[in-house]
Design a protein around this motif. Structure first.
Motif: not given
Length: 272
Positions: A228, A232-233, A235, A267-268, A271
């Motif tokens: 994940q 995230r990096r 997105l 992202e939070k 993910l």
């Protein structure tokens, strides 16, 4: 039942030309692709829930059963074929059966918004999540066949989003619900995406790969968080925020003020 011609086909992907050296070693991508193949391959269950939910809306029901489901299941077939080709030692069938048993228990009509217009807003959230996922996967990989496949799926998901959004607008006009209700429906669906589909799928990929660590939450979290983190990096935060906020129909000035700060926290939301 007649189906609309698909915008692309599995046969158009030359799986024999996959550049194995670019993908075979990447366990994080394996987990992301395999878990996605599980979820997409279960689309027929979700479609039936939606078809039942929109009883009486024949236009939307026809699109769901004759277009949307058909394309979602092709996503599952294509991702599965790719995973089988690159990682033939993985027992996909056994993993999917275990996933399906858990997924079917939570993928129920009770999950849907009681208000049909708000369910369409929630559907926009789901399509935002999938479009962002496949855009990220497209950006992560340098394997040409996977790049082509993820671009196809991302384009499908963006088109699906637009279709759900059009129906959402029609329901909003008829039913007159306000932004607050829409915001609450969006937030509920974001939290469900975060906690259920991907979590169940990743867990069953892990269980199938590492039976010796079955029930070892720390080991699962280590693998899951790493995969994940890769997502995230990559997105596409701005795209994601624009799609998420669109059903709220905010004034342009407010929208522009919100986009950048929300992009940093998107992202939070999606993910762990």
């Amino acid at each position: 039942m007649s189906y609309h011609p698909l915008p692309w086909t599995l046969e158009s992907l030359d799986l024999d030309s996959i550049q194995m050296a670019r993908i075979r070693h990447n366990e994080d991508l394996f987990f992301l692709l395999c878990s996605s193949s599980f979820v997409e391959s279960g689309s027929d269950l979700y479609t039936q829930n939606l078809v039942d939910h929109f009883a009486g809306d024949e236009e939307l029901q026809a699109w769901l059963s004759q277009h949307w489901e058909h394309e979602e299941l092709q996503h599952g077939r294509a991702l599965t074929a790719y995973v089988r080709k690159v990682w033939p030692e993985f027992d996909w069938d056994t993993g999917f059966t275990a996933f399906w048993n858990d997924y079917a228990a939570v993928c129920t009509s009770e999950q849907l918004e009681a208000d049909r217009g708000l369910e369409l807003a929630a559907r926009c959230v789901v399509e935002t999540g999938t479009a962002s996922l496949y855009r990220a996967l497209h950006d992560i990989t340098d394997e040409p066949v996977l790049k082509k496949l993820t671009n196809h799926i991302k384009s499908d998901e963006v088109r699906h989003y637009k279709h759900f959004y059009q129906h959402y607008r029609a329901y909003r006009e008829r039913e007159g619900f306000g932004r607050y209700k829409v915001f609450r429906a969006i937030l509920r669906r974001v939290n469900e995406i975060k906690s259920e589909d991907s979590e169940i799928a990743l867990r069953h990929v892990f269980n199938q790969c590492y039976p010796q660590h079955l029930g070892d939450e720390k080991a699962f979290r280590r693998i899951s968080d790493r995969a994940q983190g890769l997502l995230r990096r990559h997105l596409p935060a701005e795209m994601t925020v624009k799609m998420l906020l669109k059903p709220l129909d905010l004034p342009a000035r407010l929208l522009s003020l919100l986009e950048k700060p929300l992009a940093r926290i998107t992202e939070k939301l999606f993910l762990h």
